[in-house]
Write a protein that holds these residues in place. Structure first.
Motif, PDB file in Angstrom:
ATOM      1  N   ASP A  44       0.820  -1.223   0.000  1.00 46.71           N
ATOM      2  CA  ASP A  44       0.000   0.000   0.000  1.00 46.71           C
ATOM      3  C   ASP A  44       0.847   1.265   0.000  1.00 46.71           C
ATOM      4  N   GLY A  45       2.156   1.115  -0.008  1.00 50.72           N
ATOM      5  CA  GLY A  45       3.035   2.271  -0.053  1.00 50.72           C
ATOM      6  C   GLY A  45       3.444   2.813   1.294  1.00 50.72           C
ATOM      7  N   PHE A  46       3.050   2.158   2.397  1.00 52.31           N
ATOM      8  CA  PHE A  46       3.422   2.582   3.738  1.00 52.31           C
ATOM      9  C   PHE A  46       4.147   1.446   4.458  1.00 52.31           C
ATOM     10  N   ALA A  47       5.031   1.806   5.380  1.00 49.17           N
ATOM     11  CA  ALA A  47       5.709   0.812   6.213  1.00 49.17           C
ATOM     12  C   ALA A  47       4.771   0.393   7.336  1.00 49.17           C
ATOM     13  N   GLU A  48       4.623  -0.921   7.515  1.00 49.10           N
ATOM     14  CA  GLU A  48       3.766  -1.423   8.591  1.00 49.10           C
ATOM     15  C   GLU A  48       4.426  -2.627   9.254  1.00 49.10           C
ATOM     16  N   TYR A  49       3.890  -3.012  10.405  1.00 48.01           N
ATOM     17  CA  TYR A  49       4.441  -4.155  11.134  1.00 48.01           C
ATOM     18  C   TYR A  49       3.316  -5.101  11.538  1.00 48.01           C
ATOM     19  N   LEU A  50       3.698  -6.344  11.726  1.00 51.57           N
ATOM     20  CA  LEU A  50       2.800  -7.387  12.215  1.00 51.57           C
ATOM     21  C   LEU A  50       3.658  -8.461  12.848  1.00 51.57           C
ATOM     22  N   ASP A  51       3.419  -8.760  14.120  1.00 48.47           N
ATOM     23  CA  ASP A  51       4.136  -9.842  14.786  1.00 48.47           C
ATOM     24  C   ASP A  51       3.573 -11.174  14.311  1.00 48.47           C
ATOM     25  N   GLU A  52       4.332 -11.868  13.487  1.00 53.39           N
ATOM     26  CA  GLU A  52       3.861 -13.128  12.923  1.00 53.39           C
ATOM     27  C   GLU A  52       4.041 -14.300  13.866  1.00 53.39           C
ATOM     28  N   THR A  53       4.835 -14.123  14.926  1.00 56.19           N
ATOM     29  CA  THR A  53       5.112 -15.249  15.819  1.00 56.19           C
ATOM     30  C   THR A  53       4.013 -15.453  16.859  1.00 56.19           C
ATOM     31  N   GLY A  54       3.283 -14.395  17.195  1.00 58.26           N
ATOM     32  CA  GLY A  54       2.272 -14.498  18.243  1.00 58.26           C
ATOM     33  C   GLY A  54       2.822 -14.346  19.642  1.00 58.26           C
ATOM     34  N   HIS A  55       4.153 -14.247  19.777  1.00 58.60           N
ATOM     35  CA  HIS A  55       4.712 -14.074  21.119  1.00 58.60           C
ATOM     36  C   HIS A  55       5.790 -12.976  21.145  1.00 58.60           C
ATOM     37  N   GLY A  56       5.844 -12.170  20.076  1.00 64.76           N
ATOM     38  CA  GLY A  56       6.766 -11.046  20.054  1.00 64.76           C
ATOM     39  C   GLY A  56       6.064  -9.760  20.423  1.00 64.76           C
ATOM     40  N   LEU A  57       6.667  -8.649  20.061  1.00 63.10           N
ATOM     41  CA  LEU A  57       6.056  -7.350  20.331  1.00 63.10           C
ATOM     42  C   LEU A  57       4.890  -7.121  19.379  1.00 63.10           C
ATOM     43  N   ALA A  58       3.713  -6.901  19.953  1.00 62.14           N
ATOM     44  CA  ALA A  58       2.543  -6.658  19.117  1.00 62.14           C
ATOM     45  C   ALA A  58       2.651  -5.309  18.421  1.00 62.14           C
ATOM     46  N   ASN A  59       3.228  -4.320  19.129  1.00 59.91           N
ATOM     47  CA  ASN A  59       3.488  -3.009  18.537  1.00 59.91           C
ATOM     48  C   ASN A  59       4.991  -2.807  18.439  1.00 59.91           C
ATOM     49  N   GLN A  60       5.449  -2.296  17.299  1.00 59.78           N
ATOM     50  CA  GLN A  60       6.886  -2.267  17.050  1.00 59.78           C
ATOM     51  C   GLN A  60       7.418  -0.882  16.703  1.00 59.78           C
ATOM     52  N   GLY A  61       6.648   0.158  17.047  1.00 58.71           N
ATOM     53  CA  GLY A  61       7.186   1.507  17.046  1.00 58.71           C
ATOM     54  C   GLY A  61       7.739   1.802  18.426  1.00 58.71           C
ATOM     55  N   TRP A  62       8.085   3.075  18.692  1.00 62.87           N
ATOM     56  CA  TRP A  62       8.662   3.350  20.007  1.00 62.87           C
ATOM     57  C   TRP A  62       7.622   3.171  21.106  1.00 62.87           C
ATOM     58  N   LYS A  63       6.355   3.360  20.792  1.00 60.38           N
ATOM     59  CA  LYS A  63       5.296   3.038  21.753  1.00 60.38           C
ATOM     60  C   LYS A  63       4.923   1.573  21.533  1.00 60.38           C
ATOM     61  N   ASP A  64       5.666   0.686  22.208  1.00 58.73           N
ATOM     62  CA  ASP A  64       5.571  -0.731  21.872  1.00 58.73           C
ATOM     63  C   ASP A  64       4.800  -1.570  22.884  1.00 58.73           C
ATOM     64  N   SER A  65       4.090  -0.936  23.816  1.00 62.85           N
ATOM     65  CA  SER A  65       3.212  -1.723  24.690  1.00 62.85           C
ATOM     66  C   SER A  65       1.995  -2.183  23.891  1.00 62.85           C
ATOM     67  N   GLY A  66       1.359  -3.240  24.365  1.00 60.29           N
ATOM     68  CA  GLY A  66       0.292  -3.872  23.602  1.00 60.29           C
ATOM     69  C   GLY A  66      -0.915  -3.002  23.357  1.00 60.29           C
ATOM     70  N   ASP A  67      -1.148  -1.995  24.217  1.00 60.82           N
ATOM     71  CA  ASP A  67      -2.349  -1.153  24.089  1.00 60.82           C
ATOM     72  C   ASP A  67      -2.037   0.243  23.568  1.00 60.82           C
ATOM     73  N   ALA A  68      -0.869   0.434  22.970  1.00 60.26           N
ATOM     74  CA  ALA A  68      -0.398   1.792  22.667  1.00 60.26           C
ATOM     75  C   ALA A  68      -1.119   2.456  21.508  1.00 60.26           C
ATOM     76  N   VAL A  69      -1.661   1.686  20.571  1.00 61.87           N
ATOM     77  CA  VAL A  69      -2.243   2.268  19.354  1.00 61.87           C
ATOM     78  C   VAL A  69      -3.766   2.201  19.476  1.00 61.87           C
ATOM     79  N   ARG A  70      -4.381   3.350  19.741  1.00 58.03           N
ATOM     80  CA  ARG A  70      -5.816   3.407  20.041  1.00 58.03           C
ATOM     81  C   ARG A  70      -6.499   4.493  19.218  1.00 58.03           C
ATOM     82  N   PHE A  71      -7.751   4.224  18.901  1.00 61.83           N
ATOM     83  CA  PHE A  71      -8.605   5.245  18.307  1.00 61.83           C
ATOM     84  C   PHE A  71      -9.008   6.263  19.382  1.00 61.83           C
TER      85      PHE A  71
END
Length: 671
Positions: A372-399
């Motif tokens: 889509d032309g943007f850099a994105e992340y997805l933890d494919e292992t299921g046991h790594g960091l769910a969020n992989q920017g500097w705000k990397d806690s599991g609940d960091a990305v919210r509407f």
């Protein structure tokens, strides 16, 4: 539960750190103990005199590596209300252990016999055991020539002392039978042997210590404390001791962290281009070469973290060598460019061009996993960091309504980092006579996509969304992330003004620094790790970005919020603190599990200095610019002896923000 750290005394010289109570006692509670290379070796060190613990009356942390504690011995000395006997405990931490001097001081009329006893224990608990709130089983010590030793695998800790030393089960007892008269000094030392450790202490890499004077003494107190803490966090790989980087923070992250170490080095420019060079080379050696879903490694990708063993806590399992970061690669490129501008020697820059091209391969291709032309992340292992920017806690990305975003996630600031990295790389490559075709076109296309996709209008205003979620919906919470876009070229001047006005509003910056999330958002909490707390480095990054985008007055105002907050933490800025504002509390409150010291928090003070001076350099072009905000936020400000381009820079401004003195090294001119 994760142990709390905010009320502990700390002394460190990486890779060793000692945490104790404010009374100086090490009881093994929570994080207390001597930690070395992700292991807690010493877990207890409790002093008594005739079976009585000293009554604490004071603690000092005069430098990163030293701490002193004073306690009264009320059972000794003259009768009456005034104490006449006390114990001072002077602690000094080295990269391979610690020493303590126990200073028994008596002003009593007559000497008194007493027994000073120190009980020691060790558990060799791994860092993830400590972080989970558990304790390790005590390791049984054994007498050896010259002392007593604990051993686990290849790691050992040896106590030497002038005391009578005995092994009592799984503890060591040191006894001094002394006469309390005048001053009596007692000593013990713990030495660590760790032949398989990944890191050794980093030498002081010309981390500049110029003389800085300011009318506002709070600022100089913050800067001086920050520099000694940053120096205490320096590490290097055992095989490459000349390449120094900053360990991220004590105790949880006292190791190589791509993002943290890069930002620390970048914020600390111009105080050390050597630190930038060491950080760049260390991470270049670990740059990804293959596709490995288990570790997140990809060709050209920069490492997230490196530990001596896998890290497992609370259902998360990270391999010792882990690449789960979406932003470190672009930040590596940006640091290379900035270090070159500040004077990193050209031969060192040229040696990293192959790594630069590999990083660009990842940025312009592999970072976009779905096309889509943007850099994105997805933890494919299921046991790594769910969020992989500097705000990397599991609940960091919210509407804005508090709903968490589903992956894959494309963060706004990451697009800014990538845009800046590609343009800076093109500039650098062209200056070196290297081909840079297609990079400007790639950046232009990203700029157009971002403008049409990320911007949202809400009741808060018009601003870039925090991210796109897995369904490509803009995540519309107002957060500090948008401040990282300034200066990256991804937003134009008018858009930058809109962002700047929102950043300095009361919902994000009420008085003690920049909140990670606006107080008006549904997921906000002042004690949330990434959804309402204040991170000094985040504030400093945005201060830097505001300054670089021409918003110097806003940069100065936000920077002064950190200066005002620093006193609440003894001018030793923690990893983060609670996001309460002056409307809630009179002074900032801690986030109680925060690392302290933290490299990028310490480096933030250097960025405040360069911002308050308006100091920028382009050493290859032979120019230095000093353009301070007016009026000066810290009053009259003078810097003497800042090493730069083979000489030193002296600069002074008055309270009005007018440059009154500027002495540049030979060959440089004012830009």
């Amino acid at each position: 539960m994760q142990p709390l750290l905010h009320d502990l005394a700390i002394a460190l010289r990486a890779p060793t750190v000692v945490f104790s109570g404010r009374d100086g006692q090490v009881r093994g509670d929570g994080t207390q103990g001597l930690l070395h290379g992700d292991l807690r070796l010493l877990s207890e060190a409790v002093v008594t005199v005739d079976g009585h613990e000293p009554v604490p009356i004071g603690a000092e942390e005069p430098s990163a590596a030293r701490a002193s504690f004073t306690g009264l011995l009320r059972h000794l000395g003259d009768p009456g209300p005034d104490p006449t006997v006390w114990l001072r405990r002077h602690r000094r931490v080295t990269a391979t252990g610690m020493t303590e001097e126990l200073e028994l001081v008596s002003h009593a009329a007559r000497p008194a016999e007493c027994v000073v006893e120190l009980v020691l224990a060790a558990d060799f608990a791994a860092i993830e055991v400590i972080k989970s709130g558990a304790r390790g089983a005590r390791v049984v010590p054994a007498p050896v020539a010259g002392g007593i030793r604990w051993t686990s695998g290849s790691v050992s800790a040896t106590v030497t002392t002038d005391a009578e030393a005995t092994v009592d089960g799984d503890r060591v007892r040191l006894r001094w039978r002394v006469k309390a008269a005048g001053t009596v000094r007692l000593h013990w030392t713990l030495s660590v042997a760790d032949p398989d450790s990944l890191f050794v202490p980093g030498t002081s890499v010309a981390l500049a210590a110029p003389v800085v004077q300011a009318d506002d003494r709070r600022f100089t107190a913050l800067l001086n404390r920050s520099l000694t803490d940053l120096d205490g966090l320096l590490l290097a790989e055992r095989a490459h001791p000349e390449d120094v980087f900053a360990g991220a923070g004590a105790p949880w992250f006292l190791t190589l962290f791509g993002r943290d170490s890069l930002w620390a080095a970048r914020l600390a420019l111009p105080f050390s281009v050597d630190l930038a060079g060491g950080t760049l080379r260390t991470l270049a050696r670990a740059q990804g070469e293959r596709i490995d879903p288990a570790t997140g490694e990809l060709p050209g990708k920069i490492l997230h973290e490196l530990r001596r063993a896998d890290f497992e806590v609370n259902g998360m399992s990270l391999p010792a060598r882990y690449y789960g970061t979406i932003d470190a690669t672009a930040l590596w490129v940006c640091l290379l460019h900035d270090a070159w501008r500040w004077g990193l020697p050209e031969d060192e820059v040229r040696a990293l061009v192959p790594n630069l091209r590999a990083a660009l391969f990842w940025i312009t291709g592999l970072a976009d996993t779905d096309g889509d032309g943007f850099a994105e992340y997805l933890d494919e292992t299921g046991h790594g960091l769910a969020n992989q920017g500097w705000k990397d806690s599991g609940d960091a990305v919210r509407f804005a309504d508090g709903t968490q975003a589903a992956p894959p996630v494309a963060l706004a600031e990451v697009q800014g980092y990538q845009h800046e990295a590609v343009l800076r790389a093109a500039e650098l490559l062209s200056a070196l006579g290297e081909p840079a075709e297609g990079l400007a076109d790639w950046a232009s296309a990203l700029r157009a996509r971002f403008r049409s996709t990320f911007w949202v209008s809400t009741s808060e205003g018009h601003f870039p969304a925090l991210a796109l979620d897995g369904e490509k919906r803009p995540v519309d919470a107002l957060t500090s992330n948008i401040g990282h876009l300034l200066g990256t070229g991804l937003v134009d001047a008018a858009e930058g003004e809109e962002i700047g006005a929102l950043l300095l509003g009361p919902a994000l910056a009420p008085g003690f620094g920049l909140r990670t999330m606006a107080s008006t958002a549904g997921g906000f909490s002042p004690l949330s790790y990434h959804c309402g707390s204040v991170w000094p480095h985040d504030t400093a990054v945005v201060v830097r970005a505001l300054s670089e985008s021409g918003q110097s007055a806003r940069a100065a105002e936000l920077g002064m919020q950190l200066v005002r907050a620093a006193g609440a933490f003894g001018y030793r800025m923690p990893e983060l603190f609670a996001g309460y504002g002056p409307e809630d509390v009179d002074a900032p409150l801690p986030y109680p599990a925060s690392c302290r010291p933290q490299a990028w928090s310490a480096a933030a003070a250097v960025t405040l200095l360069t911002t308050f001076l308006g100091l920028r350099a382009d050493i290859p072009a032979g120019t230095v610019t000093v353009d301070p905000p007016r009026p000066s936020p810290v009053g009259a400000l003078r810097v003497t002896g800042l090493p730069l381009a083979g000489g030193t820079l002296d600069v002074a401004i008055d309270a009005a923000g007018t440059v009154t003195e500027l002495r540049l090294p030979p060959g440089l001119r004012r830009g």
